[in-house]
Design a protein around this motif. Structure first.
Motif, PDB file in Angstrom:
ATOM      1  N   HIS A 522      68.340  47.027  35.491  1.00 51.80           N
ATOM      2  CA  HIS A 522      68.290  48.481  35.422  1.00 51.80           C
ATOM      3  C   HIS A 522      69.702  49.060  35.543  1.00 51.80           C
ATOM      4  O   HIS A 522      70.609  48.403  36.094  1.00 51.80           O
ATOM      5  CB  HIS A 522      67.410  49.028  36.541  1.00 51.80           C
ATOM      6  N   PRO A 523      69.922  50.266  35.067  1.00 50.85           N
ATOM      7  CA  PRO A 523      71.263  50.862  35.143  1.00 50.85           C
ATOM      8  C   PRO A 523      71.854  50.871  36.551  1.00 50.85           C
ATOM      9  O   PRO A 523      73.044  50.582  36.727  1.00 50.85           O
ATOM     10  CB  PRO A 523      71.041  52.280  34.603  1.00 50.85           C
ATOM     11  N   HIS A 524      71.015  51.179  37.565  1.00 53.17           N
ATOM     12  CA  HIS A 524      71.581  51.238  38.915  1.00 53.17           C
ATOM     13  C   HIS A 524      71.950  49.854  39.459  1.00 53.17           C
ATOM     14  O   HIS A 524      72.660  49.743  40.452  1.00 53.17           O
ATOM     15  CB  HIS A 524      70.613  51.943  39.883  1.00 53.17           C
ATOM     16  N   ARG A 573      67.435  49.688  50.018  1.00 54.69           N
ATOM     17  CA  ARG A 573      68.051  49.698  48.699  1.00 54.69           C
ATOM     18  C   ARG A 573      68.191  51.121  48.150  1.00 54.69           C
ATOM     19  O   ARG A 573      69.216  51.462  47.550  1.00 54.69           O
ATOM     20  CB  ARG A 573      67.236  48.835  47.734  1.00 54.69           C
ATOM     21  N   ARG A 574      67.161  51.931  48.325  1.00 56.93           N
ATOM     22  CA  ARG A 574      67.229  53.299  47.810  1.00 56.93           C
ATOM     23  C   ARG A 574      68.340  54.082  48.506  1.00 56.93           C
ATOM     24  O   ARG A 574      69.130  54.786  47.858  1.00 56.93           O
ATOM     25  CB  ARG A 574      65.890  54.011  48.007  1.00 56.93           C
ATOM     26  N   GLN A 575      68.433  53.945  49.827  1.00 57.73           N
ATOM     27  CA  GLN A 575      69.483  54.652  50.562  1.00 57.73           C
ATOM     28  C   GLN A 575      70.872  54.114  50.218  1.00 57.73           C
ATOM     29  O   GLN A 575      71.847  54.869  50.172  1.00 57.73           O
ATOM     30  CB  GLN A 575      69.233  54.535  52.069  1.00 57.73           C
ATOM     31  N   ILE A 576      70.960  52.807  49.945  1.00 59.22           N
ATOM     32  CA  ILE A 576      72.241  52.220  49.537  1.00 59.22           C
ATOM     33  C   ILE A 576      72.693  52.820  48.214  1.00 59.22           C
ATOM     34  O   ILE A 576      73.869  53.179  48.042  1.00 59.22           O
ATOM     35  CB  ILE A 576      72.136  50.685  49.425  1.00 59.22           C
ATOM     36  N   ARG A 577      71.767  52.942  47.259  1.00 59.69           N
ATOM     37  CA  ARG A 577      72.136  53.532  45.971  1.00 59.69           C
ATOM     38  C   ARG A 577      72.657  54.955  46.165  1.00 59.69           C
ATOM     39  O   ARG A 577      73.671  55.351  45.579  1.00 59.69           O
ATOM     40  CB  ARG A 577      70.940  53.529  45.015  1.00 59.69           C
TER      41      ARG A 577
END
Length: 600
Positions: A522-524, A573-577
């Motif tokens: 995925h892009p992220h 992971r979401r918070q890291i992004r």
């Protein structure tokens, strides 16, 4: 003094004036142990405080191609492996400090632009590199490559073998006699002293069963040759029977006018000290003044400890030390694209040419030119609260011009390093020199000069490139998230000068944590893959002697930087992004006024 496109520091002016003063003369400019090398970069070793001679562009040839042998380490002050190797090299230099009349231990910092010509002439393609120059050497090509093991003893032993071989071929009369004593029934006591300096009234002979520690023993006693000569003999020598020697290796000490041994003991690491004591006692009993037995001064070391901030007790103060600096990225990119790429003379061709073109394209398209001050997650809806990074804007024009220059060479698939360098330097002048080469590192400044710097700037730029590629292509449904990562990998493979670091990076991205489409779908993922890879490096280097005590190799980000990134002992992971977007999207602009004040 002010240049047409910026400012020039006092240190730079001093260096230029010194070069202007020294260049026209034909007189030899030789280094000494107290010599402080010309240049702007910090050194990994301290001039005048260690038995290591510092060389630079001005002194290299006149010093190395003179009347003694040299072992030279070519290093880069920013290179992590060079920093890790330095303690072993320093220990080795102290081990062989008494060998100075025969072979000198020296260093040159190839990361300093002042020394680039000398390092290129020596074919320095990686760091650290060691070369041995025989006493008869007259050109850089005559240097013999040495391994760089993390063992002072191994370096010493390799040097000893090389020096011994050189002596056996050349038999220099002013070198100590490294051969074994040849004795037969007609040999007189006086003949045993052949090769011992006339001023020396004592002689120590080491008896060994094979070609063992004898050569080192002779070399270690060179500094005492005003009092003591040293020789070696094999166990089958008639002297062994005459002295009733039964164990090996054994050392016997004699006085010139006295044929009986004054001292005879098994060789140990205390032998040299015991010989000194025996000579001192013998001279005092004879009513003579005890000599100074070594002519080499002991090293003096000084240390300064910068006050450290406890991040657990003062998280706010530590948080302020972590930011993305435009200055750091620009300094790192100029070193990466100019110093690293043109380090080796000749042509840039094949995969190296392709990797350089790809990396220049990535920079021309996605090197950050905006610093976003708002919540970066709202980027689709709002781009107005941003600051233009003026130097980076001009730097991207340099990158674009150099990309087009390389595209013009695609048909031949190569470009000479000299032509590339001239083009880069010409283009950066056209765009008012956007790279702040005379500025100090900002976030990447270490607590002392041997920490952080260029490698920190590289990692910062790599992360910023993945984040800003993601931001720039967020509406592109066909973006290839592998592309920026493989481009960064290609530049490291082709041009990163720290060989040990490069090998670790390639091993990590091909074997340990492979860069492939399964991990980067995925892009992220282009952001999070590099984040995970960097934390693997941090884990490997945590506790290493290259670790800055203030900026330890923690798992990034630490709780004081992103409390929400940590959940139940794991990263979210979401918070890291979200953190990566905020952190690398908000860039502290280069302070041109600070540069001007520094130059005044």
């Amino acid at each position: 003094m002010r240049s047409p496109h910026g400012t020039m520091s006092i240190k730079t002016i001093s260096c230029l004036l010194l070069v202007a003063t020294l260049t026209p003369t034909s007189e030899a400019v030789q280094s000494t142990f107290n010599y402080v090398p010309i240049g702007q970069n910090p050194t990994l070793y301290t001039p005048g405080f260690e038995p290591i001679m510092h060389l630079d562009q001005m002194t290299f040839n006149d010093t190395v191609f003179s009347d003694r042998a040299f072992l030279v380490e070519f290093y880069a002050d920013w290179c992590g492996h060079c920093r890790a190797f330095a303690p072993y090299f320093r220990q080795f230099a102290n081990m062989v400090r008494d060998w100075y009349p025969v072979v000198t231990v020296a260093v040159i910092n190839c990361a300093d632009s002042f020394n680039q010509a000398a390092c290129r002439e020596n074919g320095v393609t990686y760091f650290p590199m060691m070369k041995y120059f025989a006493r008869t050497a007259t050109t850089a090509t005559q240097g013999k490559l040495f391994e760089t093991p993390h063992s002072a003893e191994q370096i010493r032993d390799a040097l000893l073998r090389t020096v011994s071989n050189e002596y056996m071929f050349n038999r220099y009369p002013d070198w100590p006699n490294l051969g074994h004593i040849a004795v037969d029934s007609r040999t007189t006591y006086g003949q045993l002293w052949e090769g011992v300096p006339p001023k020396a009234n004592y002689m120590a002979i080491l008896f060994e069963e094979y070609d063992g520690v004898g050569a080192q023993f002779v070399m270690d006693l060179i500094s005492r040759n005003h009092v003591l000569g040293a020789r070696r003999a094999l166990s089958n020598s008639p002297l062994v029977q005459m002295l009733n020697i039964r164990n090996f290796p054994t050392v016997a000490l004699f006085r010139r006018d006295h044929q009986q041994a004054l001292y005879m003991q098994r060789y140990t690491n205390q032998t040299v000290k015991e010989i000194d004591e025996a000579i001192t006692n013998d001279m005092e009993q004879g009513g003579k003044r005890a000599p100074i037995l070594t002519t080499t001064a002991a090293p003096t070391t000084t240390t300064t400890q910068t006050p450290l901030i406890d991040c657990h007790s003062y998280p706010e103060r530590c948080r302020d030390m972590y930011y993305v600096s435009e200055t750091d990225m620009l300094k790192a990119m100029r070193m990466a694209l100019l110093d690293e790429v043109t380090r080796v003379p000749g042509s840039i061709r094949g995969d190296n040419f392709t990797n350089l073109h790809e990396f220049m394209s990535l920079l021309s398209n996605h090197f950050p030119v905006l610093s976003f001050q708002n919540d970066i997650r709202r980027m689709r809806a709002k781009r107005t609260t941003s600051v233009i990074l003026r130097n980076s804007e001009r730097a991207r024009l340099v990158f674009t011009h150099m990309r087009e220059f390389l595209e013009g060479r695609k048909s031949v698939g190569s470009v000479s390093a000299d032509e590339y360098r001239r083009q880069f330097e010409s283009v950066e002048r056209v765009y008012a020199s956007p790279f702040p080469v005379n500025s100090t590192w900002q976030h990447c400044k270490g607590t002392s000069p041997q920490f952080r710097g260029y490698t920190c700037g590289l990692w910062t730029t790599f992360h910023a490139l993945t984040v800003h590629t993601y931001i720039d292509t967020i509406k592109d449904d066909f973006v290839n998230p592998m592309k920026p990562l493989s481009t960064i990998q290609g530049w490291v493979k082709s041009f990163f000068g720290c060989e040990h670091c490069r090998n670790h990076f390639m091993h990590m991205t091909t074997t340990l944590f492979p860069l492939n489409e399964r991990r980067v779908r995925h892009p992220h993922d282009m952001m999070t893959y590099l984040w995970r890879a960097h934390n693997i490096v941090n884990n490997r280097l945590h506790g290493d002697n290259t670790e800055d005590p203030q900026f330890t190799k923690m798992q990034f980000p630490a709780p004081f930087l992103c409390p929400t990134c940590h959940s139940g002992g794991q990263f979210s992971r979401r918070q890291i992004r979200n953190f990566l977007l905020r952190y690398y999207g908000s860039i502290k602009p280069h302070n041109r006024l600070a540069d001007q004040r520094l130059a005044l």
